[in-house]
Design a protein around this motif. Structure first.
Motif, short mmCIF file in Angstrom:
data_model
loop_
_atom_site.label_atom_id
_atom_site.label_comp_id
_atom_site.label_asym_id
_atom_site.label_seq_id
_atom_site.Cartn_x
_atom_site.Cartn_y
_atom_site.Cartn_z
N GLU A 112 0.81 -1.22 0.00
CA GLU A 112 0.00 0.00 0.00
C GLU A 112 0.85 1.27 0.00
N ARG A 113 2.18 1.11 -0.08
CA ARG A 113 3.12 2.24 -0.11
C ARG A 113 3.02 3.13 1.13
N ARG A 114 2.82 2.47 2.26
CA ARG A 114 2.81 3.17 3.55
C ARG A 114 4.19 3.01 4.18
N PRO A 115 4.57 3.90 5.08
CA PRO A 115 5.88 3.77 5.72
C PRO A 115 5.99 2.49 6.55
N LEU A 116 7.09 1.78 6.36
CA LEU A 116 7.43 0.62 7.17
C LEU A 116 8.84 0.85 7.72
#
Length: 186
Positions: A112-116
């Motif tokens: 989802e192209r969220r920060p990890l």
């Protein structure tokens, strides 16, 4: 704001505790997942009862529950942090394996192209771990080793933990107030 926090095996769980306490103080919703390895290390290191750690999250999920809300991209979060991130968890994230809720949620976060943010603690780094850090980075994760700075002249262990917590939360644009910034920076 809603963050997923995964805690995996390996010494360094005080970093996770500090992060969760800071997020609670900032009133940020957390979805917490604790691996079996992390549960064992927590009790082995004499940190107290596992229930004390579990209580730090807003919502607790079983690492075996691949049907949990955080395993789906349709469940909106602001991102995910794995602290400490064991070398085996790092390898699974780097290779896109989702056989536990922590690794599935990490996969979804990247998808989802969220920060990890992955926070490895162990050292030295053998070549496979370095290669997995690069793979995870190339997939979109931030690899942020638990390496506190000293320019803020720490006086207590909590100062060192707070430095790492602040650097992790910087990745999400969250000001935690847990460290003094470099002179002249904002």
């Amino acid at each position: 704001m809603r963050l997923v926090v995964g805690i995996t095996g390996g010494s360094g769980i005080p970093y996770a505790v500090d992060l969760l306490q800071t997020l609670r103080a900032l009133e940020i919703e957390t979805h917490l997942v604790i691996s079996k390895g992390a549960a064992r290390v927590y009790t082995t290191e004499g940190r107290g009862q596992l229930a004390d750690l579990e209580a730090l999250g807003s919502t607790l999920h079983s690492d075996a529950d691949l049907g949990a809300s955080i395993a789906s991209g349709s469940f909106r979060t602001s991102g995910m942090i794995i602290v400490p991130c064991s070398s085996s968890t790092l390898a699974k994230v780097a290779l896109g394996l989702g056989d536990t809720l922590i690794t599935r949620a990490a996969h979804v976060t990247l998808k989802e192209r969220r920060p990890l943010v992955l926070v490895p603690r162990e050292a030295p780094y053998p070549r496979p771990m370095l290669e997995n850090m690069l793979r995870a980075f190339d997939a979109g994760a931030t690899v942020l080793p638990a390496s506190p700075g000293f320019y803020h002249t720490p006086e207590r262990v909590s100062d060192l933990l707070g430095f790492v917590t602040a650097r992790v939360l910087d990745q999400f644009g969250i000001e935690s107030g847990r460290m003094r910034r470099w002179e002249g920076s904002r």
